[in-house]
Write a protein that holds these residues in place. Sequence first.
Motif, mmCIF file in Angstrom:
data_model
loop_
_atom_site.group_PDB
_atom_site.id
_atom_site.type_symbol
_atom_site.label_atom_id
_atom_site.label_comp_id
_atom_site.label_asym_id
_atom_site.label_seq_id
_atom_site.Cartn_x
_atom_site.Cartn_y
_atom_site.Cartn_z
ATOM 1 N N ASP A 240 0.834 -1.201 0.000
ATOM 2 C CA ASP A 240 0.000 0.000 0.000
ATOM 3 C C ASP A 240 0.873 1.258 0.000
ATOM 4 O OD1 ASP A 240 -2.665 0.282 -0.438
ATOM 5 O OD2 ASP A 240 -3.256 0.395 1.667
ATOM 6 N N VAL A 241 1.965 1.190 -0.754
ATOM 7 C CA VAL A 241 2.883 2.325 -0.914
ATOM 8 C C VAL A 241 2.854 2.759 -2.374
ATOM 9 C CG1 VAL A 241 5.302 3.069 -0.818
ATOM 10 C CG2 VAL A 241 4.363 1.630 1.001
ATOM 11 N N PHE A 242 2.690 4.046 -2.602
ATOM 12 C CA PHE A 242 2.560 4.600 -3.949
ATOM 13 C C PHE A 242 3.511 5.791 -4.083
ATOM 14 C CE2 PHE A 242 -1.412 2.831 -2.516
ATOM 15 C CZ PHE A 242 -1.931 2.130 -3.603
ATOM 16 N N PHE A 243 4.216 5.874 -5.207
ATOM 17 C CA PHE A 243 5.073 7.048 -5.401
ATOM 18 C C PHE A 243 5.103 7.469 -6.863
ATOM 19 C CE2 PHE A 243 7.867 3.380 -5.842
ATOM 20 C CZ PHE A 243 8.749 3.721 -6.877
ATOM 21 N N SER A 244 5.230 8.770 -7.058
ATOM 22 C CA SER A 244 5.338 9.297 -8.416
ATOM 23 C C SER A 244 6.742 9.049 -8.939
ATOM 24 C CB SER A 244 5.018 10.794 -8.438
ATOM 25 O OG SER A 244 5.818 11.502 -7.517
ATOM 26 N N ASN A 245 6.827 8.800 -10.233
ATOM 27 C CA ASN A 245 8.123 8.492 -10.825
ATOM 28 C C ASN A 245 8.136 8.873 -12.298
ATOM 29 O OD1 ASN A 245 10.743 7.667 -10.629
ATOM 30 N ND2 ASN A 245 10.309 5.513 -10.278
ATOM 31 N N HIS A 246 9.317 8.739 -12.878
ATOM 32 C CA HIS A 246 9.533 9.153 -14.260
ATOM 33 C C HIS A 246 9.447 7.961 -15.210
ATOM 34 C CE1 HIS A 246 11.310 12.829 -12.449
ATOM 35 N NE2 HIS A 246 11.675 11.959 -11.522
ATOM 36 N N TYR A 247 9.494 6.759 -14.649
ATOM 37 C CA TYR A 247 9.662 5.566 -15.486
ATOM 38 C C TYR A 247 9.222 4.349 -14.690
ATOM 39 C CZ TYR A 247 12.770 1.490 -16.268
ATOM 40 O OH TYR A 247 13.277 0.235 -16.394
ATOM 41 N N SER A 248 8.693 3.360 -15.393
ATOM 42 C CA SER A 248 8.378 2.078 -14.763
ATOM 43 C C SER A 248 8.811 0.945 -15.676
ATOM 44 C CB SER A 248 6.879 1.954 -14.489
ATOM 45 O OG SER A 248 6.559 0.621 -14.083
ATOM 46 N N ALA A 328 4.286 13.244 -19.067
ATOM 47 C CA ALA A 328 3.333 12.640 -18.132
ATOM 48 C C ALA A 328 4.033 12.141 -16.873
ATOM 49 C CB ALA A 328 2.601 11.487 -18.810
ATOM 50 N N LEU A 329 3.233 11.985 -15.827
ATOM 51 C CA LEU A 329 3.676 11.479 -14.532
ATOM 52 C C LEU A 329 3.261 10.018 -14.401
ATOM 53 C CD1 LEU A 329 4.610 12.791 -11.606
ATOM 54 C CD2 LEU A 329 2.188 12.548 -11.091
ATOM 55 N N ILE A 330 4.117 9.193 -13.802
ATOM 56 C CA ILE A 330 3.790 7.785 -13.557
ATOM 57 C C ILE A 330 3.683 7.560 -12.050
ATOM 58 C CG2 ILE A 330 4.669 5.422 -13.689
ATOM 59 C CD1 ILE A 330 5.904 6.142 -16.374
ATOM 60 N N VAL A 331 2.618 6.878 -11.615
ATOM 61 C CA VAL A 331 2.478 6.494 -10.207
ATOM 62 C C VAL A 331 2.656 4.979 -10.108
ATOM 63 C CG1 VAL A 331 0.992 6.433 -8.178
ATOM 64 C CG2 VAL A 331 0.940 8.427 -9.699
ATOM 65 N N ILE A 332 3.586 4.568 -9.255
ATOM 66 C CA ILE A 332 3.921 3.151 -9.089
ATOM 67 C C ILE A 332 3.417 2.665 -7.736
ATOM 68 C CG2 ILE A 332 5.827 1.517 -8.804
ATOM 69 C CD1 ILE A 332 7.417 3.286 -10.767
ATOM 70 N N GLU A 333 2.794 1.497 -7.736
ATOM 71 C CA GLU A 333 2.354 0.857 -6.498
ATOM 72 C C GLU A 333 3.315 -0.266 -6.147
ATOM 73 O OE1 GLU A 333 -1.373 -1.732 -4.594
ATOM 74 O OE2 GLU A 333 -1.450 -1.082 -6.692
ATOM 75 N N LEU A 334 3.708 -0.327 -4.868
ATOM 76 C CA LEU A 334 4.560 -1.404 -4.375
ATOM 77 C C LEU A 334 3.734 -2.437 -3.611
ATOM 78 C CD1 LEU A 334 7.629 0.574 -2.952
ATOM 79 C CD2 LEU A 334 7.396 -0.472 -5.209
ATOM 80 N N LYS A 335 4.045 -3.701 -3.848
ATOM 81 C CA LYS A 335 3.510 -4.791 -3.042
ATOM 82 C C LYS A 335 4.678 -5.674 -2.638
ATOM 83 C CE LYS A 335 -1.358 -5.360 -4.186
ATOM 84 N NZ LYS A 335 -2.403 -6.319 -4.600
ATOM 85 N N ASP A 336 4.842 -5.867 -1.324
ATOM 86 C CA ASP A 336 5.965 -6.633 -0.796
ATOM 87 C C ASP A 336 7.296 -6.133 -1.367
ATOM 88 O OD1 ASP A 336 4.324 -8.270 0.783
ATOM 89 O OD2 ASP A 336 3.929 -9.611 -0.912
ATOM 90 N N GLY A 337 7.399 -4.814 -1.515
ATOM 91 C CA GLY A 337 8.637 -4.199 -1.969
ATOM 92 C C GLY A 337 8.874 -4.232 -3.459
ATOM 93 N N GLU A 338 7.989 -4.875 -4.203
ATOM 94 C CA GLU A 338 8.138 -4.995 -5.650
ATOM 95 C C GLU A 338 7.164 -4.056 -6.358
ATOM 96 O OE1 GLU A 338 10.131 -7.148 -7.427
ATOM 97 O OE2 GLU A 338 11.025 -8.187 -5.706
ATOM 98 N N GLN A 339 7.584 -3.550 -7.526
ATOM 99 C CA GLN A 339 6.658 -2.776 -8.345
ATOM 100 C C GLN A 339 5.531 -3.705 -8.806
ATOM 101 O OE1 GLN A 339 8.193 -0.341 -11.488
ATOM 102 N NE2 GLN A 339 9.855 0.491 -10.253
ATOM 103 N N TYR A 340 4.308 -3.331 -8.446
ATOM 104 C CA TYR A 340 3.143 -4.181 -8.734
ATOM 105 C C TYR A 340 2.327 -3.630 -9.902
ATOM 106 C CZ TYR A 340 -1.436 -6.389 -8.071
ATOM 107 O OH TYR A 340 -2.627 -7.059 -8.261
ATOM 108 N N SER A 341 2.148 -2.330 -9.936
ATOM 109 C CA SER A 341 1.389 -1.718 -11.026
ATOM 110 C C SER A 341 1.898 -0.298 -11.242
ATOM 111 C CB SER A 341 -0.106 -1.695 -10.700
ATOM 112 O OG SER A 341 -0.375 -0.820 -9.614
#
Length: 348
Positions: A240-248, A328-341
């Motif tokens: 349940d951790v989300f952060f803005s980023n430039h790339y996924s 554009a801005l990218i928002v990444i969700e982490l699950k168990d420390g891994e990029q999930y979406s």
Amino acid sequence: ELSGGVASYGQSSVEGIELAVEEINAAGGINGKEIKLIKYDNKSDQAEATTLTTRLMTQDKVLAVMGPATSGAFKATIPVAMQNKIPAASGSATADDVTVDDSGVKDYAFRICFSDSYQGTGMANYALNNLNKNRAVVIMDSSSDYGKGLAENFVKTFENGGGVIVAQEAYVAGDTDFNSIITKIKGEDFDVIFIPGYYEEAGLIIKQAREQGIDVPILGADGFDSPELVSLAGTDALNDVFFSNHYSSLDQDPVVQDFIKAFEEKYEKQPDAFNALGYDLARFIAEGVERAEKLDGESVKNALEATTDFKGVTGNFSVDENHNPVKALIVIELKDGEQYSSERLSLD
């Protein structure tokens, strides 16, 4: 920043730069000439960044300077760029006043990342509209322009959107024990936390918050993007951790996937956003040099200003009147420390 407090960002940026330059040189260079890189370590120190930029521009006679990676150190180099009329560009300096201030546009300063206000605004809107959260706690790094800029714009946008800022707490870079802050906010009624700061402290805040039983979503910005975040917080805390980023790395665009493949072949690891930004930065500068009327700083600056439809790993962009990319801005969700979406947001 190859050593010192924020070395992770500089090291990643340089890896991306060096991969791009290798590829460009292998393909024939720029108009038949190979790019020569000159690399110095500013040791995460602003004064050292100024000194080294002076050396690059007056002794090494470079056409352009790439970096530093962080806002404070990059801003320390801009007066030197202005004086010598040689462009300086950062892949990841996000402070609002990097390229423009009260006196106007800084003619020889460029960046290819979005600004703190863009990220702060984006994450406030994400909390309100995507997560349906409306009561926020902000725990910010008050010792950096980065943390203060993000916090200011998050708070303004969140409140303008109908949200309530329940509490604002501050720390300074280097702090390691955040339990008093967490104990203080624990009794408040909130449904989301925003941490505008870098991974060194954010990882520990997340770990200690989860250990105290706080399970609301935690939001951050691109300063979260480091492998060290997982080392500091632990995988269990990074849900349940989300952060803005430039790339996924989840982006299936062939430009992105080709970059990932080439990076993994060279470095035997997955690239992060700062690797991708460094890669795009080198290609952005190389394209500017290629389009320049002459091989001098002013001509390169003019070519960079005229950049349109640059196709990068971190998104396609044109350079606006303030020397910022429109992207554009990218928002990444982490699950168990891994990029999930990942989700691409535009703030048009």
